[in-house]
Design a protein around this motif. Structure first.
Motif, mmCIF file in Angstrom:
data_model
loop_
_atom_site.group_PDB
_atom_site.id
_atom_site.type_symbol
_atom_site.label_atom_id
_atom_site.label_comp_id
_atom_site.label_asym_id
_atom_site.label_seq_id
_atom_site.Cartn_x
_atom_site.Cartn_y
_atom_site.Cartn_z
ATOM 1 N N THR A 62 7.301 3.002 0.510
ATOM 2 C CA THR A 62 8.556 2.659 1.300
ATOM 3 C C THR A 62 8.294 1.047 1.685
ATOM 4 O O THR A 62 7.359 0.494 1.440
ATOM 5 C CB THR A 62 8.553 3.340 2.642
ATOM 6 O OG1 THR A 62 7.530 3.174 3.391
ATOM 7 C CG2 THR A 62 8.928 4.935 2.494
ATOM 8 N N ASN A 63 9.333 0.453 2.198
ATOM 9 C CA ASN A 63 9.303 -0.884 2.680
ATOM 10 C C ASN A 63 8.464 -0.926 3.685
ATOM 11 O O ASN A 63 7.714 -2.317 3.958
ATOM 12 C CB ASN A 63 10.744 -1.339 3.052
ATOM 13 C CG ASN A 63 11.781 -1.441 1.802
ATOM 14 O OD1 ASN A 63 11.380 -1.641 0.470
ATOM 15 N ND2 ASN A 63 12.935 -1.561 2.201
ATOM 16 N N GLU A 64 8.346 -0.023 4.455
ATOM 17 C CA GLU A 64 7.356 -0.123 5.770
ATOM 18 C C GLU A 64 5.919 -0.118 5.290
ATOM 19 O O GLU A 64 5.002 -0.923 5.817
ATOM 20 C CB GLU A 64 7.449 1.017 6.588
ATOM 21 C CG GLU A 64 8.780 1.100 7.239
ATOM 22 C CD GLU A 64 10.005 1.523 6.772
ATOM 23 O OE1 GLU A 64 9.980 2.360 5.529
ATOM 24 O OE2 GLU A 64 11.016 1.233 6.993
ATOM 25 N N ASP A 65 5.490 0.664 3.995
ATOM 26 C CA ASP A 65 4.130 0.659 3.385
ATOM 27 C C ASP A 65 3.944 -0.746 2.830
ATOM 28 O O ASP A 65 2.760 -1.335 3.222
ATOM 29 C CB ASP A 65 4.303 1.694 2.448
ATOM 30 C CG ASP A 65 4.446 2.984 2.668
ATOM 31 O OD1 ASP A 65 3.851 3.468 3.875
ATOM 32 O OD2 ASP A 65 4.787 3.895 1.895
ATOM 33 N N VAL A 66 4.914 -1.404 2.453
ATOM 34 C CA VAL A 66 4.759 -2.812 1.645
ATOM 35 C C VAL A 66 4.456 -3.670 2.906
ATOM 36 O O VAL A 66 3.676 -4.576 2.776
ATOM 37 C CB VAL A 66 5.867 -3.132 1.001
ATOM 38 C CG1 VAL A 66 5.733 -4.616 0.374
ATOM 39 C CG2 VAL A 66 6.073 -2.204 -0.337
ATOM 40 N N ALA A 67 5.361 -3.769 3.862
ATOM 41 C CA ALA A 67 5.020 -4.664 4.971
ATOM 42 C C ALA A 67 3.577 -4.378 5.625
ATOM 43 O O ALA A 67 2.749 -5.222 5.951
ATOM 44 C CB ALA A 67 5.997 -4.191 6.047
ATOM 45 N N SER A 68 3.181 -2.934 5.645
ATOM 46 C CA SER A 68 1.620 -2.759 6.416
ATOM 47 C C SER A 68 0.567 -3.300 5.349
ATOM 48 O O SER A 68 -0.292 -4.051 5.867
ATOM 49 C CB SER A 68 1.424 -1.356 6.388
ATOM 50 O OG SER A 68 2.532 -0.643 7.332
ATOM 51 N N ILE A 69 0.847 -3.369 4.022
ATOM 52 C CA ILE A 69 -0.177 -3.890 3.105
ATOM 53 C C ILE A 69 0.165 -5.511 3.124
ATOM 54 O O ILE A 69 -1.059 -6.103 2.997
ATOM 55 C CB ILE A 69 0.185 -3.516 1.594
ATOM 56 C CG1 ILE A 69 0.023 -2.067 1.333
ATOM 57 C CG2 ILE A 69 -0.532 -4.317 0.626
ATOM 58 C CD1 ILE A 69 0.679 -1.515 0.221
ATOM 59 N N GLU A 70 0.987 -6.003 3.322
ATOM 60 C CA GLU A 70 1.224 -7.358 3.464
ATOM 61 C C GLU A 70 0.534 -7.999 4.771
ATOM 62 O O GLU A 70 0.045 -8.943 4.686
ATOM 63 C CB GLU A 70 2.679 -7.875 3.587
ATOM 64 C CG GLU A 70 3.434 -7.970 2.158
ATOM 65 C CD GLU A 70 2.774 -9.017 1.453
ATOM 66 O OE1 GLU A 70 2.552 -10.050 1.907
ATOM 67 O OE2 GLU A 70 2.624 -8.689 0.163
ATOM 68 N N GLN A 71 0.635 -7.185 5.789
ATOM 69 C CA GLN A 71 -0.145 -7.591 7.205
ATOM 70 C C GLN A 71 -1.476 -7.720 7.025
ATOM 71 O O GLN A 71 -2.410 -8.276 7.527
ATOM 72 C CB GLN A 71 0.178 -6.704 8.378
ATOM 73 C CG GLN A 71 1.748 -6.759 8.831
ATOM 74 C CD GLN A 71 1.983 -5.592 9.794
ATOM 75 O OE1 GLN A 71 1.183 -4.890 10.052
ATOM 76 N NE2 GLN A 71 3.247 -6.201 10.290
ATOM 77 N N VAL A 72 -2.378 -6.851 6.057
ATOM 78 C CA VAL A 72 -3.698 -6.643 6.025
ATOM 79 C C VAL A 72 -4.409 -7.297 5.123
ATOM 80 O O VAL A 72 -5.422 -7.394 4.680
ATOM 81 C CB VAL A 72 -4.258 -5.116 5.943
ATOM 82 C CG1 VAL A 72 -3.948 -4.379 7.499
ATOM 83 C CG2 VAL A 72 -3.944 -4.359 5.025
ATOM 84 N N ARG A 73 -3.303 -7.740 4.038
ATOM 85 C CA ARG A 73 -3.597 -8.395 2.815
ATOM 86 C C ARG A 73 -4.481 -9.818 2.997
ATOM 87 O O ARG A 73 -4.163 -10.672 3.938
ATOM 88 C CB ARG A 73 -2.790 -8.841 1.916
ATOM 89 C CG ARG A 73 -2.736 -9.110 0.429
ATOM 90 C CD ARG A 73 -1.590 -9.251 -0.472
ATOM 91 N NE ARG A 73 -0.804 -10.142 0.218
ATOM 92 C CZ ARG A 73 -0.281 -11.418 -0.584
ATOM 93 N NH1 ARG A 73 -0.967 -11.691 -1.747
ATOM 94 N NH2 ARG A 73 0.082 -12.235 -0.051
ATOM 95 N N ASP A 74 -5.767 -9.788 2.190
ATOM 96 C CA ASP A 74 -6.425 -11.078 2.249
ATOM 97 C C ASP A 74 -5.572 -12.375 1.995
ATOM 98 O O ASP A 74 -5.364 -12.241 0.575
ATOM 99 C CB ASP A 74 -7.837 -11.024 1.660
ATOM 100 C CG ASP A 74 -8.680 -11.971 1.777
ATOM 101 O OD1 ASP A 74 -8.283 -13.055 2.532
ATOM 102 O OD2 ASP A 74 -9.648 -12.012 1.099
ATOM 103 N N LYS A 75 -5.254 -13.217 2.204
ATOM 104 C CA LYS A 75 -4.501 -14.337 1.866
ATOM 105 C C LYS A 75 -5.209 -15.509 1.608
ATOM 106 O O LYS A 75 -4.582 -16.544 1.437
ATOM 107 C CB LYS A 75 -3.160 -14.618 2.535
ATOM 108 C CG LYS A 75 -2.227 -13.268 2.960
ATOM 109 C CD LYS A 75 -1.323 -13.713 3.877
ATOM 110 C CE LYS A 75 -0.556 -12.361 3.955
ATOM 111 N NZ LYS A 75 0.177 -12.078 5.068
ATOM 112 N N SER A 76 -6.495 -15.464 1.824
ATOM 113 C CA SER A 76 -7.562 -16.694 1.409
ATOM 114 C C SER A 76 -7.312 -16.925 -0.140
ATOM 115 O O SER A 76 -7.326 -16.110 -1.020
ATOM 116 C CB SER A 76 -8.702 -16.629 1.848
ATOM 117 O OG SER A 76 -9.387 -15.463 1.244
ATOM 118 N N PRO A 77 -7.598 -18.223 -0.492
ATOM 119 C CA PRO A 77 -7.684 -18.477 -2.124
ATOM 120 C C PRO A 77 -8.726 -17.835 -2.670
ATOM 121 O O PRO A 77 -9.755 -17.579 -2.057
ATOM 122 C CB PRO A 77 -7.610 -19.984 -2.106
ATOM 123 C CG PRO A 77 -7.277 -20.460 -0.805
ATOM 124 C CD PRO A 77 -7.654 -19.215 0.311
#
Length: 84
Positions: A62-77
């Motif tokens: 779901t869109n909520e699942d994707v939002a949760s993944i985006e919050q915990v995703r490592d965004k460092s290069p």
């Protein structure tokens, strides 16, 4: 964008291309581009984005699942690979 020259096209083929182009309201050159694109990119080709979207729907993502993944995703290069 690439360029191509095609020599020695039989007159019958050349006339048919011009007639087809006229039917489709485009130049002969644009018609040849359309024919080449259609031949090399058929409608039934495998489309990765469509396949991934279908997989997400299949597993109930779901869109909520994707939002949760985006919050915990490592965004460092990412670190470049080393071949030492």
């Amino acid at each position: 964008m690439g360029m191509m020259t095609i020599r020695s096209i039989p007159e019958e083929v050349h006339n048919a291309l011009k007639a087809r182009a006229k039917q489709n309201h485009r130049s002969a050159e644009a018609e040849v581009r359309a024919i080449l694109e259609e031949a090399t990119r058929p409608e039934n080709r495998f489309k990765m984005g469509d396949a991934l979207a279908a997989l997400g729907r299949k597993v109930g993502l779901t869109n909520e699942d994707v939002a949760s993944i985006e919050q915990v995703r490592d965004k460092s290069p990412a670190e470049p690979m080393r071949f030492e």
